[in-house]
Structures are given as structure tokens and as C-alpha cells.
Design a protein around this motif. Structure first.
Motif, PDB file in Angstrom:
ATOM      1  N   CYS A 164      24.724 -40.393  -5.144  1.00  0.00           N
ATOM      2  CA  CYS A 164      24.921 -39.456  -6.255  1.00  0.00           C
ATOM      3  C   CYS A 164      25.176 -40.257  -7.530  1.00  0.00           C
ATOM      4  O   CYS A 164      24.680 -39.922  -8.590  1.00  0.00           O
ATOM      5  CB  CYS A 164      26.102 -38.533  -5.950  1.00  0.00           C
ATOM      6  N   GLU A 165      25.939 -41.327  -7.386  1.00  0.00           N
ATOM      7  CA  GLU A 165      26.372 -42.084  -8.567  1.00  0.00           C
ATOM      8  C   GLU A 165      25.756 -43.483  -8.636  1.00  0.00           C
ATOM      9  O   GLU A 165      26.396 -44.423  -9.082  1.00  0.00           O
ATOM     10  CB  GLU A 165      27.895 -42.191  -8.561  1.00  0.00           C
ATOM     11  N   GLN A 184      29.772 -40.666  -2.300  1.00  0.00           N
ATOM     12  CA  GLN A 184      30.437 -41.090  -3.549  1.00  0.00           C
ATOM     13  C   GLN A 184      30.968 -39.888  -4.308  1.00  0.00           C
ATOM     14  O   GLN A 184      31.800 -40.003  -5.196  1.00  0.00           O
ATOM     15  CB  GLN A 184      29.424 -41.775  -4.476  1.00  0.00           C
ATOM     16  N   HIS A 217      40.747 -49.006  -9.349  1.00  0.00           N
ATOM     17  CA  HIS A 217      39.655 -48.683  -8.424  1.00  0.00           C
ATOM     18  C   HIS A 217      40.092 -48.820  -6.974  1.00  0.00           C
ATOM     19  O   HIS A 217      40.683 -49.815  -6.591  1.00  0.00           O
ATOM     20  CB  HIS A 217      38.465 -49.617  -8.662  1.00  0.00           C
ATOM     21  N   TYR A 221      38.912 -42.936  -2.260  1.00  0.00           N
ATOM     22  CA  TYR A 221      39.869 -42.166  -3.059  1.00  0.00           C
ATOM     23  C   TYR A 221      39.647 -40.678  -2.820  1.00  0.00           C
ATOM     24  O   TYR A 221      38.635 -40.268  -2.260  1.00  0.00           O
ATOM     25  CB  TYR A 221      39.759 -42.512  -4.550  1.00  0.00           C
ATOM     26  N   HIS A 223      38.873 -37.080  -4.093  1.00  0.00           N
ATOM     27  CA  HIS A 223      38.062 -36.579  -5.198  1.00  0.00           C
ATOM     28  C   HIS A 223      38.126 -35.056  -5.219  1.00  0.00           C
ATOM     29  O   HIS A 223      37.763 -34.406  -4.239  1.00  0.00           O
ATOM     30  CB  HIS A 223      36.619 -37.038  -4.938  1.00  0.00           C
ATOM     31  N   GLU A 352      40.120 -43.312 -17.774  1.00  0.00           N
ATOM     32  CA  GLU A 352      39.385 -42.159 -17.243  1.00  0.00           C
ATOM     33  C   GLU A 352      40.044 -41.521 -16.018  1.00  0.00           C
ATOM     34  O   GLU A 352      40.364 -42.187 -15.050  1.00  0.00           O
ATOM     35  CB  GLU A 352      37.962 -42.609 -16.860  1.00  0.00           C
ATOM     36  N   GLY A 355      35.335 -37.196 -14.746  1.00  0.00           N
ATOM     37  CA  GLY A 355      33.978 -37.338 -15.274  1.00  0.00           C
ATOM     38  C   GLY A 355      33.261 -36.014 -15.038  1.00  0.00           C
ATOM     39  O   GLY A 355      33.333 -35.465 -13.944  1.00  0.00           O
ATOM     40  N   GLY A 398      34.423 -34.085 -11.744  1.00  0.00           N
ATOM     41  CA  GLY A 398      35.130 -34.714 -10.624  1.00  0.00           C
ATOM     42  C   GLY A 398      36.366 -35.418 -11.137  1.00  0.00           C
ATOM     43  O   GLY A 398      36.318 -36.132 -12.144  1.00  0.00           O
ATOM     44  N   LEU A 399      37.453 -35.182 -10.444  1.00  0.00           N
ATOM     45  CA  LEU A 399      38.748 -35.705 -10.879  1.00  0.00           C
ATOM     46  C   LEU A 399      39.280 -36.628  -9.781  1.00  0.00           C
ATOM     47  O   LEU A 399      39.309 -36.251  -8.611  1.00  0.00           O
ATOM     48  CB  LEU A 399      39.609 -34.475 -11.086  1.00  0.00           C
ATOM     49  N   ARG A 403      43.888 -41.510  -9.749  1.00  0.00           N
ATOM     50  CA  ARG A 403      43.900 -41.871 -11.173  1.00  0.00           C
ATOM     51  C   ARG A 403      44.934 -41.020 -11.908  1.00  0.00           C
ATOM     52  O   ARG A 403      45.655 -41.496 -12.779  1.00  0.00           O
ATOM     53  CB  ARG A 403      42.527 -41.620 -11.790  1.00  0.00           C
TER      54      ARG A 403
HETATM   55  O1  NSS Z   1      31.787 -41.262 -10.976  1.00  0.00           O
HETATM   56  S1  NSS Z   1      32.550 -40.237 -11.600  1.00  0.00           S
HETATM   57  O2  NSS Z   1      32.908 -40.444 -12.982  1.00  0.00           O
HETATM   58  N1  NSS Z   1      31.737 -38.842 -11.555  1.00  0.00           N
HETATM   59  C1  NSS Z   1      31.290 -38.304 -10.395  1.00  0.00           C
HETATM   60  O3  NSS Z   1      31.396 -38.789  -9.308  1.00  0.00           O
HETATM   61  C2  NSS Z   1      30.664 -36.937 -10.548  1.00  0.00           C
HETATM   62  N2  NSS Z   1      29.604 -36.793  -9.548  1.00  0.00           N
HETATM   63  C3  NSS Z   1      31.763 -35.898 -10.352  1.00  0.00           C
HETATM   64  C4  NSS Z   1      31.263 -34.493 -10.515  1.00  0.00           C
HETATM   65  O4  NSS Z   1      30.806 -34.158 -11.592  1.00  0.00           O
HETATM   66  N3  NSS Z   1      31.375 -33.687  -9.494  1.00  0.00           N
HETATM   67  O5  NSS Z   1      33.863 -40.052 -10.763  1.00  0.00           O
HETATM   68  C5  NSS Z   1      34.725 -38.977 -11.028  1.00  0.00           C
HETATM   69  C6  NSS Z   1      36.154 -39.445 -11.070  1.00  0.00           C
HETATM   70  C7  NSS Z   1      36.450 -40.469 -12.139  1.00  0.00           C
HETATM   71  O6  NSS Z   1      36.682 -39.863 -13.381  1.00  0.00           O
HETATM   72  C8  NSS Z   1      37.696 -41.135 -11.598  1.00  0.00           C
HETATM   73  O7  NSS Z   1      38.820 -40.333 -11.877  1.00  0.00           O
HETATM   74  C9  NSS Z   1      37.458 -41.101 -10.108  1.00  0.00           C
HETATM   75  O8  NSS Z   1      36.490 -40.105  -9.852  1.00  0.00           O
HETATM   76  N4  NSS Z   1      36.977 -42.385  -9.583  1.00  0.00           N
HETATM   77  C10 NSS Z   1      37.718 -43.258  -8.895  1.00  0.00           C
HETATM   78  N5  NSS Z   1      39.010 -43.223  -8.523  1.00  0.00           N
HETATM   79  C11 NSS Z   1      39.486 -44.261  -7.806  1.00  0.00           C
HETATM   80  N6  NSS Z   1      38.737 -45.313  -7.413  1.00  0.00           N
HETATM   81  C12 NSS Z   1      37.438 -45.388  -7.763  1.00  0.00           C
HETATM   82  N7  NSS Z   1      36.706 -46.421  -7.347  1.00  0.00           N
HETATM   83  C13 NSS Z   1      36.881 -44.332  -8.538  1.00  0.00           C
HETATM   84  N8  NSS Z   1      35.648 -44.076  -9.033  1.00  0.00           N
HETATM   85  C14 NSS Z   1      35.732 -42.890  -9.663  1.00  0.00           C
END
Ligand code: NSS
Length: 429
Positions: A164-165, A184, A217, A221, A223, A352, A355, A398-399, A403
Motif C-alpha cells: 500500500c505504501e 503496511q 519508527h 505498530y 494503526h 507526524e 497521514g 491513518g493514525l 506516535r
Molecule cells: O504511511 S502513512 O503516513 N499513511 C498510510 O499508511 C495510509 N495508508 C493511512 C491511511 O490513509 N489509511 O502512515 C500513517 C501513520 C503515520 O502518520 C504514523 O503516525 C504511523 O502511521 N506510522 C508509524 N508509526 C510507527 N512506526 C512506523 N514505522 C510508522 N510508519 C507510519
């Protein structure tokens, strides 16, 4: 007679009454005929005073021999005492050690690595206990908000045939002799589900093979994602503002003790109310340049850039309209160069936390973009179908739960927002 939570005793509800408490020995000190043993349960810590003449002889002996982290059940009378931590103590009538502990491997001032090796025991620490409590509350308030706002909770898969990402952070594994990936993001499945339920949300683990070592990171995590039919980019941001504000208001009201433990003044969360400022990526580039960054249009923000954009603000801020070059294929275009998308940055430099974007609804545009990015169309046939059978305007976000916890609890490292962190060099315990 049942067992009383320590928190309720410390709240002054049981003065001079006899209660039963059970928990684990936190600290212990004895001198001849008197022992002071602090006991912790999930709600708090209280001092138990054991006078040899007041308890059965075997109780005194086993209590004074017991090492920290032994489990125990105590009967005693609650007494107000200024000298006791928390202002109340328990004067024991009986003290039963229910499970003796070996010498606990964690003492004060241990290395970070030792604490991580003993994570299964370190999760008993006050810092991790409080972070887990805030997380449980966060989940409760998010669920509450979605329930009150006509969203259906759904359960998408976490084993997926495609990215997805983007491919660089995918965990691949052997799935009955085929290639499959750990998810993801649930987004593509949530997009399919809006045609059945219109407004959906899910809570799933997401996996990212992040090859860099950072304090924000994780490889795994939690989501929290939402997807909404008939909703545009601006309305999508409004939904995020309302959700974040609801959660902050509730935490400030209901979870003061835990927040204060982390030196998070609950008042700062009360101020988190809509609207949040929106800054276009293009303007963010100017801000960064003014702050002395060597940063040009088209580059993606790293940790330092994000921190610089949100270090002196009190409310979260949306950075919108990123250039197409730094974002995935599924976003709807705002103009030739940018997408209708937004990253939400937390205050105080935490960066962030969300997203989100409006999604591309045009079949041909999606196909074109996927080809440009060399994606395997076969894997996404089902996703493209969604644009063929009743496509509608829709958006989502996605939150990252850890974070948000890192920001709310002012955690140095994201790993303390999860009990068993998975990072580039750790998968044990
Ligand atoms: O990659 S994101 O910015 N966006 C998405 O995955 C979209 N597909 C979500 C959606 O629209 N349904 O990831 C979303 C959030 C991002 O803002 C962070 O808060 C968190 O996920 N995120 C992480 N948290 C912890 N560790 C890692 N590696 C990480 N990557 C993203």
C-alpha cells in the motif's frame, strides 16, 4: 471480603477500615520487629507496616524473607500517616506471600539493553504501566468517538498480496509457496469496505521494514485507520481534528494522574480544539529555508524538518498538498504537481502522527500512475475494480497510536509506547 484497589485506599475512602489488598512487593525494609513493605497493584502503590506481634509468626518470617516482585495478599487496617508515601498505610493483620520471587534481574540504573532484554519484567515499571494506561484510554476514547459518529468498526486482513505504501518497507514471507506481505496499512481494504458501510474504521497492527534506527519508527505498530465515502479532503481533515480533540479533552479530564506522571500538563491538552492550522507543503518549504535548512521543493521531510515545523506550536498542524513525487499512488491530485493530502504534525516537535488524503477515483489516472511507478497491475486488479463499480468521492487517514502516545506522554523513544517493541535489531522477547 473482596480485594480493594490501592488507588481507592489512597483516595481516602477506607480510613480505619479493614481491607484486603493483593499485589507485588515493590520495596522492602525491616528492622527487628517491624517490617515496611510497599505493595503495588495495577492501580497504585501503598506501604504496609507489619509489626511482629500483630501477625502470625510464619507471616512475619515469610514477609521479611520475601524478595521484591514476590506476590502477596495482605489483610490490614488503613491508617492515615503523613510519613507514608501517598499519605495512607496499611497496618497488617496478616501477610501471605503467594508467590516467592527469585532475585529480580532489574535493579536501579540499568543499561537500556538490559531493560530491553528483560522487557517481559520491565513492563511492570511505573513508566511503562502509565504509558499502557494512557494507551488503553486513548483506544477507549477513539472507539467512543467513532461509535458516536456513525462509523462501523471493521476487521481487514493483515496478510496481503501487495504493497500500500511502496515496496521499500515491505516484510515479505512465504505463504504456502507464494509470496505474501505483512500489511503496511489497511487502507486499500477499507476503501473496498466503504461501498458496503460508507464510514469504516479499523485497528490493526501495521508492519514496516524500516531500515533506519530512529526514535519514532517501529517495525510493528498499531494503526488506527478510517475511510469515508462522500467525503472530500477538507472534510477529512475536519474529521481528524474532531477525533484528536475529543481524545485530548477526555484524557485531560479522566487521566490526569498518568499525564502528570509524564509531566504532561493536562491543560495543554484542553487547548487542543479545532481548527488546526493548515500549511501548504510549498509554504512549509519556505519556512524551512528561512530556518536555515538546505531543503528544496520535491524533497520529503525527515525527522529534523518535521520537528522544525512543529516545535513552537501548541496545537497540531496539517501540512497539505505534498508534491506527487513524495507520496503514494492512490491520492487524488489537487493540481498537476500536488495531491489533496495532509500529514498532521503533533506540537512540541513530535512530528507526524497522522497521514491522510482524498483518494483518486478515476480509473485511467490510477492506472497511469501505477504504471509510472512500475507497480504490478495484476496484484491490484481488485483495487482497480472499485473504480469500475460505482466509484465515489472518498477520503481517509491513518493514525499511528504509538506516535500519539509518544507525544502525549512526552516519551523520548517510541518503543516505550508499546509493551514489546519490534525494531530493526530487536524481536526478543
Ligand atoms: O504511511 S502513512 O503516513 N499513511 C498510510 O499508511 C495510509 N495508508 C493511512 C491511511 O490513509 N489509511 O502512515 C500513517 C501513520 C503515520 O502518520 C504514523 O503516525 C504511523 O502511521 N506510522 C508509524 N508509526 C510507527 N512506526 C512506523 N514505522 C510508522 N510508519 C507510519
Amino acid at each position: 471480603m473482596g480485594f480493594t484497589a490501592i488507588k481507592n485506599i489512597l483516595a481516602g475512602k477506607y480510613e480505619n477500615q479493614e481491607v484486603n489488598v493483593r499485589g507485588w512487593i515493590y520495596r522492602t525494609r525491616s528492622s527487628g520487629k517491624l517490617a515496611f513493605i510497599t505493595i503495588r497493584d495495577s492501580s497504585g502503590i501503598i506501604q504496609v507496616t507489619i509489626a511482629k506481634e500483630n501477625v502470625p509468626a510464619k507471616d512475619f518470617e515469610s514477609a521479611t524473607k520475601a524478595l521484591i516482585e514476590s506476590s502477596a495478599a495482605v489483610k490490614g487496617v488503613v491508617a492515615k500517616d503523613k510519613r507514608a508515601p501517598g499519605g495512607y498505610e496499611l497496618r497488617a493483620k496478616s501477610f501471605e506471600v503467594t508467590g516467592n520471587a527469585d532475585v529480580f534481574p532489574i535493579t536501579e540504573h540499568q543499561s537500556e539493553e538490559l531493560l530491553l532484554d528483560n522487557r517481559h519484567l520491565w513492563i511492570r515499571s511505573r513508566e511503562l504501566v502509565n504509558a499502557m494506561k494512557v494507551k488503553a484510554s486513548l483506544l477507549k476514547y477513539c472507539r467512543e468517538w467513532f461509535n458516536e459518529n456513525n462509523f462501523y468498526e471493521v476487521t481487514p486482513p493483515t496478510i496481503t498480496p501487495s504493497a500500500c505504501e511502496g515496496g521499500t518497507t515491505l516484510f515479505e514471507f512465504n505463504y504456502f509457496d507464494k509470496k505474501a506481505y505483512l500489511s503496511q496499512s489497511a487502507q486499500l481494504y477499507l476503501e473496498a469496505l466503504i461501498y458496503s458501510l460508507e464510514r469504516v474504521w479499523s485497528l490493526t497492527p501495521s508492519f514496516r521494514a524500516e531500515k533506519s534506527k530512529t526514535r519514532r519508527h517501529l517495525a510493528e505498530y498499531w494503526h488506527l485507520e478510517a475511510e469515508e465515502a462522500w467525503v472530500n479532503h477538507e472534510e477529512n481533515m475536519k474529521i481528524q481534528e474532531k477525533l484528536i480533540s475529543h481524545v485530548c479533552q477526555k484524557l485531560a479530564k479522566e487521566d490526569k494522574d498518568e499525564l502528570v506522571f509524564f509531566k504532561r500538563e493536562p491543560g495543554t491538552l484542553k487547548n487542543i480544539e479545532p481548527p488546526f492550522e493548515r500549511i501548504k507543503y510549498e509554504s512549509a518549504v519556505k519556512i524551512l529555508k528561512d530556518k536555515g535548512f538546505n531543503f528544496n521543493y520535491g524533497m520529503d521531510f525527515g525527522t529534523k524538518e518535521e520537528s522544525a515545523l512543529c516545535s513552537d506550536i501548541e496545537k497540531p498542524v496539517f501540512i497539505t498538498n505534498f508534491p506527487k513525487t513524495v507520496k503514494p499512488f492512490y491520492m487524488k491530485e489537487a493540481d498537476e504537481k500536488t495531491y489533496l493530502c495532509a500529514d498532521l504534525l503533533a506540537p512540541e516537535g513530535y512530528g507526524e502522527i497522522i497521514g491522510g488524503s482524498e483518494r483518486e477515483t478515476d480509473y485511467n489516472k490510477l492506472v497511469e500512475r501505477m504504471k509510472e511507478q512500475n507497480m504490478n497491475m495484476k496484484d491490484y486488479e481488485w483495487y482497480l475494480d472499485l473504480r469500475k463499480y460505482g466509484s465515489v468521492q472518498h477520503s481517509g487517514f491513518g493514525l499511528g497510536l504509538e506516535r500519539i502516545i509518544r507525544w502525549l506522554c512526552k516519551l523520548e523513544h517510541i518503543r516505550d509506547a508499546v509493551p514489546f517493541p519490534r525494531t530493526i535489531n530487536r524481536v526478543y522477547p
